[in-house]
Design a protein around this motif. Structure first.
Motif, PDB file in Angstrom:
ATOM      1  N   UNK A   1      -7.310   4.642  -1.803  1.00 19.26           N
ATOM      2  CA  UNK A   1      -7.550   6.037  -1.435  1.00 19.26           C
ATOM      3  C   UNK A   1      -6.643   6.998  -2.198  1.00 19.26           C
ATOM      4  N   UNK A   2      -5.677   6.450  -2.904  1.00 19.28           N
ATOM      5  CA  UNK A   2      -4.802   7.339  -3.664  1.00 19.28           C
ATOM      6  C   UNK A   2      -5.632   8.062  -4.720  1.00 19.28           C
ATOM      7  N   UNK A   3      -5.378   9.339  -4.835  1.00 21.67           N
ATOM      8  CA  UNK A   3      -6.198  10.139  -5.745  1.00 21.67           C
ATOM      9  C   UNK A   3      -5.323  10.706  -6.850  1.00 21.67           C
ATOM     10  N   UNK A   4      -5.998  11.212  -7.869  1.00 21.95           N
ATOM     11  CA  UNK A   4      -5.261  11.772  -8.998  1.00 21.95           C
ATOM     12  C   UNK A   4      -4.441  12.967  -8.545  1.00 21.95           C
ATOM     13  N   UNK A   5      -3.367  13.212  -9.250  1.00 19.58           N
ATOM     14  CA  UNK A   5      -2.452  14.266  -8.837  1.00 19.58           C
ATOM     15  C   UNK A   5      -3.021  15.661  -9.096  1.00 19.58           C
ATOM     16  N   UNK A   6      -3.907  15.773 -10.073  1.00 12.57           N
ATOM     17  CA  UNK A   6      -4.493  17.095 -10.337  1.00 12.57           C
ATOM     18  C   UNK A   6      -6.014  16.982 -10.332  1.00 12.57           C
TER      19      UNK A   6
ATOM     20  N   UNK B   1      -0.827  19.842  -4.924  1.00 17.26           N
ATOM     21  CA  UNK B   1      -1.293  18.535  -4.482  1.00 17.26           C
ATOM     22  C   UNK B   1      -1.239  18.462  -2.949  1.00 17.26           C
TER      23      UNK B   1
ATOM     24  N   UNK C   1      -4.112  20.326  -1.508  1.00 13.92           N
ATOM     25  CA  UNK C   1      -5.342  19.546  -1.563  1.00 13.92           C
ATOM     26  C   UNK C   1      -5.435  18.564  -0.405  1.00 13.92           C
TER      27      UNK C   1
ATOM     28  N   UNK D   1      -3.414   3.778   4.046  1.00 16.25           N
ATOM     29  CA  UNK D   1      -3.259   3.987   2.604  1.00 16.25           C
ATOM     30  C   UNK D   1      -2.673   2.708   2.024  1.00 16.25           C
TER      31      UNK D   1
ATOM     32  N   UNK E   1      -4.686   9.548   7.344  1.00 13.06           N
ATOM     33  CA  UNK E   1      -3.257   9.857   7.232  1.00 13.06           C
ATOM     34  C   UNK E   1      -3.110  11.311   6.854  1.00 13.06           C
TER      35      UNK E   1
END
Lengths: 528, 529, 399
Positions: free
Chosen positions: C1-6, B107, B110, B347, B98
């Motif tokens: 798959x969600x990752x930390x914001x920082x 963010x 990244x 996701x 995605x």
């Protein structure tokens, strides 16, 4: 020894530039990489006695100032005016013919649509009036709106010309300039063949279908310098582009221009930001106060001069110039002229196969998705009908431009090259014409197919684009060839551009060469 | 009973622009009446409870461009407006990956870096440029376009000011603006980015509401148009209105009423009464006639000039221009009532990505193929979709634990070959759900109710000609002094006392309100009483 | 798959355990300690008195190699990279074509054709745009390389305890490839404090080991984990400018006025004469001849004047507890002639310091100006004197 100016290449714009510089009293050297003057524009023999212009076409609109200043008629230039100017082949056989006389075209259209016939002359006149405005712009360096105010002075005159159109035409001009040809034609006409033919002409020089904004302007752009309603072939030069080269060669030599063939330039040498000399493939060097290149901007500045002295933004801009010729050229040597069903007179001008706007759009759809058109738009010429010097007596040469062909991986999912692909496309093109002119396949004595990749490798035209940059709204006027560098100069002092990639672009006119020479002369005088 | 009451102004159409215009006029002390054909206000900005417990922003679904000065001038928050920012975007891709963007630029960087490190750098510069471009265009949106054909000193001066404005941008920004005005969004974005997913995701905002593909020149301008909301210190102004877009209309209506305006629903106007070349009032379809010194049409140009008044009374140039004005509605809506949230394979789970915009726009080729279908008269078999789930932000939109999903779909051509009927409408709905199910397989079983809206439905319900959501395409040949027609781009008309304030006038497009505001200014400047 | 914001740096497991006050600061998408304790005074004291250990991983790092690596860097930066030797580090800004500063950082020549560029903002695209037609490889090692800054008088001693060779001879702005313990590292004698100090660059997976090694060896010598606040005080004392605070990158500026040339930032010494063409060269040569409109200078606020302003309202004079970075106007004779962009109270010098952009005619050291200060909610102006930077320049920095 130092020349005042060296011109890279010997195509029409380069020769006009060289002759104009020499006419200004300067010592000029022309360097041609190939064995013959003319480069990509030099005539080639398809078969003994059959002469064709390999990639260029339409040498029929020379800037009158060039004709006059260089006295080209003294060097053998002859202009012919074939009639009809355009024959649009109908799906069902027969054709719609466009004539030099708009009234006669009206009569031809009336056979298909009385309503369209009634609108034809007003449309043609309005388009001509708009083209006159563009002509005004094409005759001088494109003013840069953010440039010095003095550059904008010509705009005032232009503003008056625009206002002189009157309220109605003036606002229509503003509306039409960014309009899709599709909308313009749908607004005006109902006959599919009429719309298809003009739609096909509106995508020349573009990798777009007629539904794209800016195609109406492209249609107008090609109309600059034409007589009213002359949407097809205006005039042709006897001997084709090759004939034009011969005349320009003569004019240049007469003015003292020195011409060298087989002189491939490897590098433009730069000292402290100034172009000072050229290094040739044989290792020798030639020095000059000014260097004028007819090659594309990216080729000249990135390949020959190198990016060292260029700002990264400028380099980025060079790499963004979109060159997407998007067509294949098929040259045919014929034992006899094709006889089109239902067409009484020989089609001496442009022949178009594009029965409807959707046909053109669908042809583009294929290329957009990385394939050659299944049913290509064809634009053909049989110049030997008007000009007997091009083929042995009774025989003919014909060139067919088949649209669209994908250009590269950037704009489509696959490249398009190779003999098989080219032959398949050529077979389809010939078969399409043969449906209307059944004698064609049997008359073919020789055939040669050029794909965009061939035009790039053999003739130095990036993306197979003879215009060195798509004629799109964002690549015209002060945006051409690079935004802000429309005055033939480059960030490297002493290095100038005069190719078709510069303003005004389009058909071969000599205007770029003439205007670029003007810039060089002005700078040389400035430096004494 | 009202006896021959004469209003200062009657506004035809209770869409957001009509209401904005009415509110400003009422604020200036005018006696204003708004007439809305439907039983509810808002035009295309309405919230309706289509299925019990499920509220939909039936047509327009996000608030992006509503001018901040209108929010301030009319104190819309005081009338219940609360816009919640839509902070993220999420584009699932066919390869199972995605592309997302988030509220925080680091963010987002990244995330983009995963796709292309260079694009991650480019995005920040691109955002800067768009900000400058939006600043460059903004003054033009806030003023009446001059008439370039006029020699009146006022118009010449205005032209001169615009010329100077553009020169003052400096060469680099001017060239960037020319490119944005003329290029295709795909070509323009490729000058910046190398990631196909990113180019596709961004170029999609260039096609919204147009009958163009991302490779069609002119779409870069629409892209810029969508960046307009992000200036004036309201960066990330994309958002939902709590209560749906109908809440925007309701708040403006409430403000207008607060200033003394009267608003009538179920009051369809049949025609504008013209006497002696001047607007004198309106005739309702019910036969009732209402008198007013000023009449303002919030409807689109075709209805304003060809239906509400007698075209024969108008200059032929204007009539010809309006007849040529292009609508070509190209979009539809599918509104879903869901028993559970969609679960995207790329996701999984109910993450923050479901609170933002979700788009199915995996590649430029995909979008072009969707466009190809429409060019030849059919809806896209695999369409572009712009999806939001308003119940994620405002739980009152659906019963507890359940959700509403709004899917904006392109392309659905108004002029579908064979026309639109129940069968084609449902086939279109199926194409949307089938495509979405490729990315969120649970969607089929989660659907409790489905509402499918074709451009023909948009036209029938809201009155927007050919279902065009912008009241006319945002194409270069229909912008600025050409919107809706040369010489009549200043919200006035050849009929004295008759004005236009819809999105079909400058600057047009989106829930912006600028057209209504500019029209009110023009009326007040004319001193019309 | 969600990752930390920082992002967290590879030292996070170690630093997080020590940040008692939960005082973190965001830096280029990472969080790093602003201070370990609630008050940063001891951390500052370590920089000037013993040694501080600062996590500087968030810096952008690019590895540039290949035959044209040198040519690429020379095309981008204003310093003359051709004249640098292997093992040398150059501090340098780089500019846009108009000669306005885009960013500043260091270029370390690790081998003839191998360099590391560090920067405050991302520069990958810019490097690629400048590398058109060049035979060079640009690798972004930002997220693979961890970095610690070891700063203070005891830094050399501590480093020598763990290094496999004596680094005493490593000169100011020189680099060495070495091993610390068994950890392969690049050590540069650089820093952002104006003191004796080193920066140590290692692969991410060796970061924790490096931290542990240095803390174990350094603790007896007063080594103190140090946050960004203390470093900010030290860098102001050293007169070192900070992007986004003391100047706006030309890439991020929205208007011309926000941009600065190297000359205007006091970096004229970095603009090499007679070097190969580089981006902005023509504009900078013109500016060198014509002179600059602005200059970045130090300001020392007059203590007595400050004291008087406070006395006027019956208060004892106060000094800011934290380094500040809100713009403060600077006046001469009532007319604004510039603005200070950052400042601090220097605990060592006992002075209130600021870095300020001044119109050139008012930038001569010794010029008396006035700086706006807020005293008990009212804007006042305090006398200040233009000073050369660094304000503090200990012998040990270069020795």
């Amino acid at each position: 020894m130092r020349y005042d100016a060296i011109v890279l290449g010997s195509g029409p714009e380069e020769l006009v530039g060289a002759a104009s510089l020499a006419g200004g009293g300067r010592r000029v050297l022309v360097l041609e990489a190939g064995p013959e003057i003319g480069g990509a524009a030099a005539a080639e023999e398809l078969l003994p006695g059959f002469r064709v212009d390999p990639v260029h076409a339409d040498a029929g609109f020379l800037d009158p100032r060039v004709l006059r200043d260089l006295e080209l008629d003294r060097y053998g230039l002859a202009l012919l005016a074939p009639d009809p100017v355009l024959a649009a082949l109908a799906e069902e056989g027969g054709a719609l013919t466009f004539w030099r006389d708009p009234a006669r075209t009206r009569v031809a259209i009336a056979d298909r649509s009385a309503r369209d016939a009634g609108r034809w002359e007003a449309f043609a006149e309005r388009m001509e009036a708009f083209a006159r405005i563009l002509e005004e712009v094409a005759g001088r360096p494109a003013p840069r709106p953010a440039g010095p105010l003095r550059e904008l002075a010509p705009f005032l005159g232009l503003g008056r010309r625009v206002r002189a159109l009157g309220r109605s035409d003036m606002t229509e001009l503003f509306r039409v300039l960014p309009l899709p040809a599709y909308d313009l034609l749908e607004d005006t006409f109902e006959d599919a063949l009429l719309k298809g033919a003009l739609g096909a002409l509106s995508v020349r020089g573009l990798f777009q279908g007629p539904r794209a904004q800016g195609t109406a302007l492209a249609l107008l752009h090609h109309l600059v310098g034409s007589p009213t309603g002359c949407f097809g072939t205006r005039t042709v030069v006897r001997g084709g582009v090759g004939g034009l080269i011969e005349a320009l060669d003569g004019a240049a030599r007469a003015r003292g221009v020195e011409l060298r063939v087989d002189s491939k330039v490897e590098r433009i040498e730069i000292e402290r930001g100034r172009a000072v000399s050229l290094r040739l493939a044989d290792g020798s060097g030639v020095a000059a106060h000014a260097i004028l290149s007819g090659m594309g901007a990216a080729r000249t500045l990135l390949d020959l001069a190198g990016p060292t002295w260029l700002d990264p933004d400028f380099v980025h801009a060079l790499r963004q110039i979109r060159c997407r010729g998007g067509f294949a050229r098929i040259h045919l040597a014929l034992s006899e002229a094709p006889r089109f069903k239902g067409l009484a007179e020989p089609a001496a001008g442009t022949i178009v196969l594009a029965p409807s706007l959707d046909y053109v759009e669908r042809a583009f759809d294929n290329a957009k998705h990385g394939e050659a058109s299944e049913r290509p738009v064809l634009e053909a010429r049989i110049p030997s009908l008007a000009d007997t010097t091009l083929a042995p007596a009774g025989r003919h040469v014909m060139s067919v431009d088949a649209r669209f062909v994908p250009v590269d991986g950037r704009d489509s999912s696959a490249g398009f090259a190779g003999a098989t692909a080219g032959d398949a496309l050529a077979d389809r093109a010939v078969a399409l014409i043969a449906e209307r002119a059944p004698n064609l396949p049997g008359a073919i004595l020789g055939r040669k197919v050029l794909l965009p990749a061939d035009m790039e490798t053999r003739y130095g035209l990036d993306g197979g684009d003879p215009y060195q940059g798509e004629l799109a709204l964002d690549q015209l006027l002060f945006m051409r060839p690079v935004p802000g560098w429309s005055n033939y100069r480059t960030p490297i002092q002493g290095l100038y551009l005069c190719g078709n990639g510069t303003h005004p672009a389009g058909a071969i006119t000599g205007a770029s060469g003439r205007l670029a020479a003007g810039a060089v002369l002005a700078d040389l005088e400035g430096h004494g | 009973m009202q006896i021959a009451r004469v209003w200062d102004a009657i506004v035809i159409g209770g869409g957001h622009n009509g209401l904005v215009c009415a509110a400003y006029l009422a604020r200036a002390g005018r006696k204003v009446l708004v007439l809305e054909r439907r039983p509810i206000l808002g035009g295309a900005a309405v919230t309706e409870e289509i299925f019990p417990g499920f509220k939909f922003s039936v047509f327009s679904y996000v608030v992006s461009l509503l001018r901040p000065e209108i929010i301030r001038d009319l104190d819309l928050p005081g009338h219940g407006l609360h816009i919640v920012p839509l902070e993220s975007t999420f584009n699932p891709l066919p390869d199972g990956d995605y592309l997302a963007t988030w509220a925080d630029s680091e963010e987002t960087r990244r995330e983009l870096y995963r796709h292309s490190p260079r694009d991650a750098d480019a995005m920040q510069e691109f955002g800067r440029l768009m900000q400058r471009m939006a600043m460059a265009v903004k003054p033009l949106l806030a003023t009446e376009p001059p008439d370039p054909a006029s020699l009146h000193p006022r118009e010449l001066l205005a032209m001169g000011r615009i010329g100077k404005h553009f020169r003052d941008l400096g060469e680099r920004d001017l060239h960037a603006l020319v490119k944005l005005m003329t290029m295709s969004s795909a070509d323009y974005l490729r000058e910046w980015f190398e990631s196909e997913a990113l180019v596709a995701a961004k170029s999609a905002s260039g096609i919204i509401g147009t009958f163009l593909g991302p490779r069609s020149p002119g779409t870069a301008y629409v892209l810029l148009h969508h960046y307009m909301g992000e200036i004036d210190g309201v960066f990330r102004a994309w958002g939902f209105a709590r209560g749906g877009t109908g809440a925007v209309s309701e708040s403006i209506a409430s403000a207008a009423r607060g200033f003394g305006a009267e608003i009538r629903t179920d009051a369809a106007v049949a025609s504008v009464i013209v006497k002696g070349g001047r607007a004198a009032g309106v005739a309702l379809e019910s036969g009732e006639e209402l008198r007013a010194r000023t009449v303002i049409s919030g409807l689109d140009p075709r209805r304003t000039f060809l239906e509400l008044v007698e075209p024969a009374d108008l200059p032929s140039d204007l009539v010809a221009a309006v007849e040529r004005f292009r609508f070509r509605g190209s979009s539809g809506k599918v509104n879903l009532a869901l028993s559970e949230l969609p679960d995207f394979s790329a996701l999984p789970g109910a993450g923050p990505h479901l609170k933002g915009a979700i788009a199915i726009a995996p590649s430029v080729d995909y979008l072009e193929r969707a466009y190809d279908d429409a060019k030849y008269g059919d809806f896209s078999r695999r369409p572009f979709m712009d999806i939001v789930i308003p119940s994620m932000i405002d739980p009152t939109m659906a019963p507890p634990g359940k959700h509403v999903m709004s899917i904006f779909v392109q392309y659905a051509p108004y002029a579908r070959t064979g026309g639109w009927d129940d069968r084609s409408r449902e086939a279109f709905g199926d194409a949307v759900v089938d495509t979405l199910a490729e990315y969120a397989p649970n969607i089929r079983s989660a659907i409790l109710h489905r509402q499918v809206i074709t451009p023909a439905d948009i036209e029938a319900v809201t009155g927007l000609s050919e279902g065009n959501i912008f009241q006319g395409e945002l194409a270069l040949s229909q912008l600025f002094f050409l919107r809706p027609a040369p010489q009549w781009a200043d919200h006035r008309t050849p009929v004295g006392g008759y004005y236009q304030c819809g999105s079909g006038t400058h600057p047009g497009g989106g829930i912006m309100g600028a057209s209504g505001h500019l029209a009110a200014k023009a009326i007040l400047a004319d001193g019309g009483r | 798959m969600t990752t930390a914001a920082v992002r967290t740096t590879p030292f996070h497991s170690r630093t997080a355990a020590l940040v008692r006050g939960h005082t973190w600061r965001h830096w280029a998408g990472y969080v790093v300690p602003a201070s370990y304790d609630l008050i940063h005074d001891l951390e500052y004291a370590a920089i000037r008195g013993t040694a501080g250990l600062i996590d500087v991983t968030p810096l952008f790092k690019y590895r540039i190699h290949g035959p044209a690596a040198r040519a690429l860097l020379d095309r981008v930066v204003t310093r003359d990279v051709a004249r640098s030797k292997v093992g040398q580090v150059l501090y340098t800004p780089w500019c846009d074509p108009e000669g306005k500063v885009l960013d500043d950082g260091t270029v370390t020549r690790l081998a003839e054709d191998l360099f590391r560029l560090t920067s405050a903002h991302p520069n990958l695209r810019w490097l690629h745009q400048n590398a058109v037609g060049m035979d060079v490889v640009i690798e972004d090692e930002t997220y693979d390389t961890a970095a610690l800054s070891l700063q203070g008088p005891a830094a050399r001693q501590i480093l020598n305890l763990v290094a496999d060779r004596d680094l005493t001879k490593l000169k100011f702005f020189r680099a060495a490839e070495t091993s610390l313990g068994a950890i392969p590292a690049t050590v540069t004698r650089t820093g952002y404090t104006g003191d004796l100090g080193y920066e140590i660059w290692v692969a991410n997976d060796r970061a924790e080991a490096l931290w542990d090694l240095l803390i174990a060896a350094g603790a007896p010598h007063g080594l103190q984990p140090t946050g960004l606040l203390a470093m900010d005080v030290a860098r102001i004392e050293a007169g070192l400018i900070l992007i986004d605070v003391d100047y706006v990158s030309a890439r991020r500026a929205l208007i011309e006025r926000q941009k600065s040339s190297p000359f205007e930032l006091g970096l004229g010494w970095t603009v090499a004469r007679d070097k190969a063409p580089f981006v902005g060269q023509r504009a900078l040569e013109r500016e060198r001849v014509a002179g600059s409109a602005w200059a970045l200078r130090g300001l020392v606020v007059d203590w007595d004047a400050l004291e008087e302003l406070y006395a006027d309202v019956g208060l004892p004079s106060q000094v800011p507890a934290l380094p500040w970075r809100t713009s403060a106007p600077v006046y001469v004779g009532g007319r604004q002639v510039g603005y200070a962009t950052s400042g601090c109270w220097s605990p060592l010098l006992k002075k209130s310091l600021a870095l300020a952009h001044l119109e050139a005619p008012h930038a001569a050291p010794g010029t008396e100006v006035e700086i706006e200060v807020t005293v008990e909610h009212r804007r006042r102006r305090a006398l200040a004197t233009v000073a050369k930077t660094p304000f503090f320049d200990p012998e040990r920095k270069r020795a």
